[in-house]
Design a protein around this motif. Structure first.
Motif, PDB file in Angstrom:
ATOM      1  N   HIS A   7       0.747  -1.354   0.018  1.00  0.00           N
ATOM      2  CA  HIS A   7      -0.197  -0.276  -0.185  1.00  0.00           C
ATOM      3  C   HIS A   7       0.750   1.568   0.110  1.00  0.00           C
ATOM      4  CE1 HIS A   7       1.504  -1.285   3.954  1.00  0.00           C
ATOM      5  NE2 HIS A   7       0.932   0.620   4.398  1.00  0.00           N
ATOM      6  N   VAL A   8       2.174   1.376   0.328  1.00  0.00           N
ATOM      7  CA  VAL A   8       3.322   2.126   0.229  1.00  0.00           C
ATOM      8  C   VAL A   8       3.651   2.331  -1.255  1.00  0.00           C
ATOM      9  CG1 VAL A   8       5.130   3.695   1.024  1.00  0.00           C
ATOM     10  CG2 VAL A   8       3.699   1.585   2.333  1.00  0.00           C
ATOM     11  N   THR A   9       3.201   3.158  -1.973  1.00  0.00           N
ATOM     12  CA  THR A   9       3.505   3.895  -3.426  1.00  0.00           C
ATOM     13  C   THR A   9       3.261   5.263  -3.520  1.00  0.00           C
ATOM     14  OG1 THR A   9       1.139   3.622  -3.962  1.00  0.00           O
ATOM     15  CG2 THR A   9       2.466   1.352  -4.528  1.00  0.00           C
ATOM     16  N   TYR A  10       4.076   5.277  -4.486  1.00  0.00           N
ATOM     17  CA  TYR A  10       4.148   7.454  -5.322  1.00  0.00           C
ATOM     18  C   TYR A  10       2.242   7.279  -5.657  1.00  0.00           C
ATOM     19  CZ  TYR A  10       4.908  10.795  -7.660  1.00  0.00           C
ATOM     20  OH  TYR A  10       5.213  12.419  -8.481  1.00  0.00           O
ATOM     21  N   PRO A  11       2.199   6.829  -6.080  1.00  0.00           N
ATOM     22  CA  PRO A  11       0.558   7.131  -7.035  1.00  0.00           C
ATOM     23  C   PRO A  11       0.350   6.827  -5.949  1.00  0.00           C
ATOM     24  CG  PRO A  11       1.795   5.434  -8.794  1.00  0.00           C
ATOM     25  CD  PRO A  11       2.117   5.553  -7.117  1.00  0.00           C
ATOM     26  N   LEU A  12      -0.392   5.767  -4.793  1.00  0.00           N
ATOM     27  CA  LEU A  12      -1.589   5.935  -3.485  1.00  0.00           C
ATOM     28  C   LEU A  12      -1.289   7.538  -2.910  1.00  0.00           C
ATOM     29  CD1 LEU A  12      -1.558   2.354  -3.300  1.00  0.00           C
ATOM     30  CD2 LEU A  12      -3.239   3.453  -4.331  1.00  0.00           C
ATOM     31  N   PHE A  13      -0.113   7.636  -2.498  1.00  0.00           N
ATOM     32  CA  PHE A  13       0.109   8.597  -1.849  1.00  0.00           C
ATOM     33  C   PHE A  13       0.303   9.913  -1.833  1.00  0.00           C
ATOM     34  CE2 PHE A  13       1.963   5.520   1.157  1.00  0.00           C
ATOM     35  CZ  PHE A  13       2.035   5.834   2.316  1.00  0.00           C
ATOM     36  N   ARG A  14       0.715  10.056  -3.134  1.00  0.00           N
ATOM     37  CA  ARG A  14       0.388  10.974  -4.600  1.00  0.00           C
ATOM     38  C   ARG A  14      -1.322  11.088  -4.039  1.00  0.00           C
ATOM     39  NH1 ARG A  14       3.291  14.556  -8.206  1.00  0.00           N
ATOM     40  NH2 ARG A  14       1.195  15.983  -9.132  1.00  0.00           N
ATOM     41  N   ALA A  15      -2.483  10.138  -4.371  1.00  0.00           N
ATOM     42  CA  ALA A  15      -4.135  10.781  -4.619  1.00  0.00           C
ATOM     43  C   ALA A  15      -4.164  10.866  -3.292  1.00  0.00           C
ATOM     44  CB  ALA A  15      -4.370   9.677  -5.617  1.00  0.00           C
ATOM     45  N   GLY A  16      -4.498  10.172  -2.132  1.00  0.00           N
ATOM     46  CA  GLY A  16      -4.420   9.867  -1.118  1.00  0.00           C
ATOM     47  C   GLY A  16      -4.235  11.969  -0.780  1.00  0.00           C
ATOM     48  N   LEU A  17      -3.282  12.112  -0.526  1.00  0.00           N
ATOM     49  CA  LEU A  17      -2.813  14.219  -0.670  1.00  0.00           C
ATOM     50  C   LEU A  17      -3.952  14.844  -0.982  1.00  0.00           C
ATOM     51  CD1 LEU A  17       1.376  13.966  -0.438  1.00  0.00           C
ATOM     52  CD2 LEU A  17      -0.007  14.677   1.356  1.00  0.00           C
ATOM     53  N   THR A  18      -4.087  14.565  -2.987  1.00  0.00           N
ATOM     54  CA  THR A  18      -5.194  15.210  -3.703  1.00  0.00           C
ATOM     55  C   THR A  18      -6.405  15.339  -2.726  1.00  0.00           C
ATOM     56  OG1 THR A  18      -3.791  15.287  -5.385  1.00  0.00           O
ATOM     57  CG2 THR A  18      -5.221  15.528  -5.613  1.00  0.00           C
ATOM     58  N   ASP A  19      -6.762  13.971  -2.638  1.00  0.00           N
ATOM     59  CA  ASP A  19      -8.178  13.257  -1.726  1.00  0.00           C
ATOM     60  C   ASP A  19      -8.033  14.185  -0.924  1.00  0.00           C
ATOM     61  OD1 ASP A  19      -8.726  12.134  -3.449  1.00  0.00           O
ATOM     62  OD2 ASP A  19      -8.336  10.077  -3.447  1.00  0.00           O
ATOM     63  N   ALA A  20      -7.467  14.314  -0.231  1.00  0.00           N
ATOM     64  CA  ALA A  20      -7.119  15.187   1.466  1.00  0.00           C
ATOM     65  C   ALA A  20      -6.804  17.030   1.611  1.00  0.00           C
ATOM     66  CB  ALA A  20      -6.280  14.459   2.331  1.00  0.00           C
ATOM     67  N   GLY A  21      -6.956  17.266   0.205  1.00  0.00           N
ATOM     68  CA  GLY A  21      -6.799  18.687  -0.103  1.00  0.00           C
ATOM     69  C   GLY A  21      -5.517  19.158  -0.737  1.00  0.00           C
ATOM     70  N   PHE A  22      -4.674  18.402  -0.280  1.00  0.00           N
ATOM     71  CA  PHE A  22      -3.303  19.128  -0.539  1.00  0.00           C
ATOM     72  C   PHE A  22      -3.662  19.125  -1.993  1.00  0.00           C
ATOM     73  CE2 PHE A  22      -3.389  17.546   3.310  1.00  0.00           C
ATOM     74  CZ  PHE A  22      -2.123  18.811   4.448  1.00  0.00           C
ATOM     75  N   GLU A  23      -2.302  20.576  -2.416  1.00  0.00           N
ATOM     76  CA  GLU A  23      -2.014  20.253  -3.687  1.00  0.00           C
ATOM     77  C   GLU A  23      -0.361  19.498  -3.607  1.00  0.00           C
ATOM     78  OE1 GLU A  23      -0.248  23.460  -7.037  1.00  0.00           O
ATOM     79  OE2 GLU A  23      -1.588  24.849  -4.902  1.00  0.00           O
ATOM     80  N   VAL A  24      -0.234  18.377  -4.319  1.00  0.00           N
ATOM     81  CA  VAL A  24       0.591  17.927  -4.826  1.00  0.00           C
ATOM     82  C   VAL A  24       2.069  18.958  -5.706  1.00  0.00           C
ATOM     83  CG1 VAL A  24       2.234  15.676  -5.051  1.00  0.00           C
ATOM     84  CG2 VAL A  24       0.169  16.006  -4.418  1.00  0.00           C
ATOM     85  N   ILE A  25       3.229  19.781  -5.359  1.00  0.00           N
ATOM     86  CA  ILE A  25       3.564  20.550  -5.863  1.00  0.00           C
ATOM     87  C   ILE A  25       5.089  19.971  -6.558  1.00  0.00           C
ATOM     88  CG2 ILE A  25       3.207  23.006  -5.182  1.00  0.00           C
ATOM     89  CD1 ILE A  25       5.417  22.990  -3.441  1.00  0.00           C
ATOM     90  N   ASP A  26       5.499  19.207  -6.127  1.00  0.00           N
ATOM     91  CA  ASP A  26       6.702  18.329  -6.591  1.00  0.00           C
ATOM     92  C   ASP A  26       7.127  16.855  -6.346  1.00  0.00           C
ATOM     93  OD1 ASP A  26       9.332  18.281  -8.031  1.00  0.00           O
ATOM     94  OD2 ASP A  26      10.036  18.922  -6.672  1.00  0.00           O
ATOM     95  N   GLY A  27       7.421  16.315  -6.497  1.00  0.00           N
ATOM     96  CA  GLY A  27       7.591  14.188  -6.197  1.00  0.00           C
ATOM     97  C   GLY A  27       8.110  13.866  -7.181  1.00  0.00           C
ATOM     98  N   ALA A  28       8.922  12.842  -6.574  1.00  0.00           N
ATOM     99  CA  ALA A  28       9.673  11.919  -7.638  1.00  0.00           C
ATOM    100  C   ALA A  28       9.683  10.686  -7.038  1.00  0.00           C
ATOM    101  CB  ALA A  28      10.976  11.955  -7.914  1.00  0.00           C
ATOM    102  N   GLU A  29      10.202   9.590  -7.820  1.00  0.00           N
ATOM    103  CA  GLU A  29      10.169   8.063  -7.461  1.00  0.00           C
ATOM    104  C   GLU A  29      11.271   7.779  -8.188  1.00  0.00           C
ATOM    105  OE1 GLU A  29       6.877   4.831  -8.249  1.00  0.00           O
ATOM    106  OE2 GLU A  29       6.886   5.463 -10.174  1.00  0.00           O
ATOM    107  N   SER A  30      12.204   7.231  -7.719  1.00  0.00           N
ATOM    108  CA  SER A  30      13.933   6.695  -7.534  1.00  0.00           C
ATOM    109  C   SER A  30      14.259   4.642  -7.533  1.00  0.00           C
ATOM    110  CB  SER A  30      13.968   7.152  -7.301  1.00  0.00           C
ATOM    111  OG  SER A  30      15.834   6.292  -6.842  1.00  0.00           O
ATOM    112  N   LEU A  31      13.963   4.173  -8.763  1.00  0.00           N
ATOM    113  CA  LEU A  31      14.835   2.636  -8.802  1.00  0.00           C
ATOM    114  C   LEU A  31      15.906   2.522  -9.083  1.00  0.00           C
ATOM    115  CD1 LEU A  31      13.530  -0.152  -8.484  1.00  0.00           C
ATOM    116  CD2 LEU A  31      12.976   0.115 -10.874  1.00  0.00           C
ATOM    117  N   GLY A  32      16.286   2.026  -7.692  1.00  0.00           N
ATOM    118  CA  GLY A  32      17.759   1.989  -8.145  1.00  0.00           C
ATOM    119  C   GLY A  32      19.067   0.457  -7.554  1.00  0.00           C
TER     120      GLY A  32
END
Length: 97
Positions: A7-32
């Motif tokens: 349940h800890v994924t970038y898309p889910l957390f981004r959507a959760g913030l948006t749903d809670a009324g926050f404006e996502v102003i930056d973010g990124a994923e990294s795979l290494g």
């Protein structure tokens, strides 16, 4: 996605913030990857970052798995390679006005 926390994924957390009324102003994923030249180095690492391993992790409990990793990796002349996936988000709560 971590197998221990699917349940800890970038898309889910981004959507959760948006749903809670926050404006996502930056973010990124990294795979290494992390490379460990021996299993002792892997064990030392996971002792520093316990959130990266199962809650029930102990060297004794996972001894067979660790030995298997050693035999497939460092004992065969190859380092052990572990995937690292991270993300971060920056969001603001718009002011009411």
């Amino acid at each position: 996605m971590s197998p221990n926390a699917p349940h800890v994924t970038y898309p889910l957390f981004r959507a959760g913030l948006t749903d809670a009324g926050f404006e996502v102003i930056d973010g990124a994923e990294s795979l290494g990857h992390y490379l460990f030249n021996d299993i002792a180095a892997l064990i030392a690492y996971v002792q520093l970052v316990p959130w990266d391993v199962p809650d029930d992790f102990t060297v004794e409990r996972y001894a067979d798995e660790l030995l298997g990793l050693h035999e497939r990796g460092p004992a065969s002349g190859e380092p052990f390679r572990a995937t690292r996936k991270r993300f971060w988000l920056k969001a603001i709560k718009p002011t009411l006005g």
